[in-house]
Design a protein around this motif. Structure first.
Motif, PDB file in Angstrom:
ATOM      1  N   MET A  55       0.823  -1.121  -0.055  1.00  5.01           N
ATOM      2  CA  MET A  55      -0.001  -0.043   0.053  1.00  5.01           C
ATOM      3  C   MET A  55       0.927   1.499  -0.031  1.00  5.01           C
ATOM      4  SD  MET A  55      -2.915  -1.078  -0.630  1.00  5.01           S
ATOM      5  CE  MET A  55      -3.496   0.561  -0.665  1.00  5.01           C
ATOM      6  N   SER A  56       2.010   1.273   0.334  1.00  6.45           N
ATOM      7  CA  SER A  56       2.934   2.526   0.443  1.00  6.45           C
ATOM      8  C   SER A  56       3.220   2.596  -0.877  1.00  6.45           C
ATOM      9  CB  SER A  56       4.082   2.121   1.228  1.00  6.45           C
ATOM     10  OG  SER A  56       5.187   2.928   1.176  1.00  6.45           O
ATOM     11  N   LEU A  57       3.533   1.509  -1.618  1.00  9.11           N
ATOM     12  CA  LEU A  57       4.072   1.753  -3.095  1.00  9.11           C
ATOM     13  C   LEU A  57       2.674   2.143  -4.033  1.00  9.11           C
ATOM     14  CD1 LEU A  57       5.990  -1.614  -3.516  1.00  9.11           C
ATOM     15  CD2 LEU A  57       6.999   0.712  -3.694  1.00  9.11           C
ATOM     16  N   TYR A  58       1.549   1.408  -3.693  1.00  8.69           N
ATOM     17  CA  TYR A  58       0.435   1.813  -4.303  1.00  8.69           C
ATOM     18  C   TYR A  58      -0.018   3.262  -4.228  1.00  8.69           C
ATOM     19  CZ  TYR A  58      -4.027   0.505  -6.674  1.00  8.69           C
ATOM     20  OH  TYR A  58      -5.128   0.777  -7.573  1.00  8.69           O
ATOM     21  N   ASN A  59       0.222   3.599  -2.856  1.00  9.98           N
ATOM     22  CA  ASN A  59      -0.050   5.308  -2.735  1.00  9.98           C
ATOM     23  C   ASN A  59       0.700   6.134  -3.288  1.00  9.98           C
ATOM     24  OD1 ASN A  59      -2.671   4.428  -1.220  1.00  9.98           O
ATOM     25  ND2 ASN A  59      -1.739   4.169   0.649  1.00  9.98           N
ATOM     26  N   ARG A  60       2.111   5.534  -3.225  1.00  9.70           N
ATOM     27  CA  ARG A  60       3.031   6.624  -3.880  1.00  9.70           C
ATOM     28  C   ARG A  60       2.858   6.814  -5.316  1.00  9.70           C
ATOM     29  NH1 ARG A  60       9.593   5.901  -2.975  1.00  9.70           N
ATOM     30  NH2 ARG A  60      10.083   7.428  -4.510  1.00  9.70           N
ATOM     31  N   PHE A  61       2.659   5.484  -6.028  1.00 11.06           N
ATOM     32  CA  PHE A  61       2.702   5.612  -7.432  1.00 11.06           C
ATOM     33  C   PHE A  61       1.273   5.525  -8.148  1.00 11.06           C
ATOM     34  CE2 PHE A  61       6.843   3.859  -5.962  1.00 11.06           C
ATOM     35  CZ  PHE A  61       7.472   5.067  -6.739  1.00 11.06           C
ATOM     36  N   GLY A  62       0.426   5.342  -7.383  1.00 14.64           N
ATOM     37  CA  GLY A  62      -1.093   5.223  -7.927  1.00 14.64           C
ATOM     38  C   GLY A  62      -1.381   4.112  -9.004  1.00 14.64           C
TER      39      GLY A  62
END
Length: 192
Positions: A55-62
């Motif tokens: 979720m950190s990756l997903y929130n950062r890169f969308g």
């Protein structure tokens, strides 16, 4: 070879493999994101399936770039949810796209392979990894809210060549893992 290929189930963490491959192929390879800045997150997302790292990756890169990446195999609609419902056919298409990257010879493919060659709780890795090279990402979810699932997707590299394996099931990830293990062994025997 398929059975119930279009029946959808909770995709659980299996979908993380596509997202991390998108990051490698579209952002890291193109120099838009230094690998070192997200290495620990990609390793945690794939290696032990950390939801927090994912979720950190997903929130950062969308999801916008990811949607375009998924559109390459007609699955852009899956980007609407970080944990979508998915069918075995869709998972197989994702792994076909993932294989095209793994087989591309791009600069970070070796790093990608080291990220995907030890996924925790992968039935495919557990059953076939001893004598074959396996790059996999499983997903599991215990029976709550009707989301019971045990899924696995992989590239299996054998001495006779590679093949893709995609399993989406609604078996209990704790008490019925033997069912998926047996399916993996049977499909591998058919391939041989």
């Amino acid at each position: 070879l398929s059975m119930g290929a279009d029946r959808k189930n909770h995709g659980a963490s299996t979908f993380k493999g596509a997202y991390v491959t998108y990051l490698f192929q579209d952002l890291i390879e193109r120099g838009q994101v230094p690998y070192s800045s997200i290495a620990s997150l990609t390793d945690a997302t794939i290696g032990w399936s950390s939801n927090e790292a994912y979720m950190s990756l997903y929130n950062r890169f969308g999801s916008a770039g990811f949607r375009s990446w998924l559109n390459g195999v007609g699955l852009g609609y899956l980007a609407n949810n970080p944990y979508p419902r998915i069918s075995a056919r869709e998972l197989a298409l994702l792994w076909a796209k993932i294989y095209s990257y793994e087989n591309s010879g791009a600069s970070y493919v070796g790093t990608w392979r080291r990220t995907f060659d030890h996924s925790n709780h992968s039935a495919i890795q557990e059953k076939l990894g001893g004598s074959n090279k396996v790059y996999s990402k499983p997903g599991w979810y215990p029976k709550t809210e009707g989301l019971d699932s045990l899924n696995d997707g992989a590239i299996v590299k054998t001495k006779n060549g590679p093949y893709l394996l995609a399993i989406v099931s609604n078996v209990n990830c704790y008490s019925e893992q033997w069912i998926v293990n047996d399916v993996v062994k049977a499909l591998h025997a058919i391939h041989k």
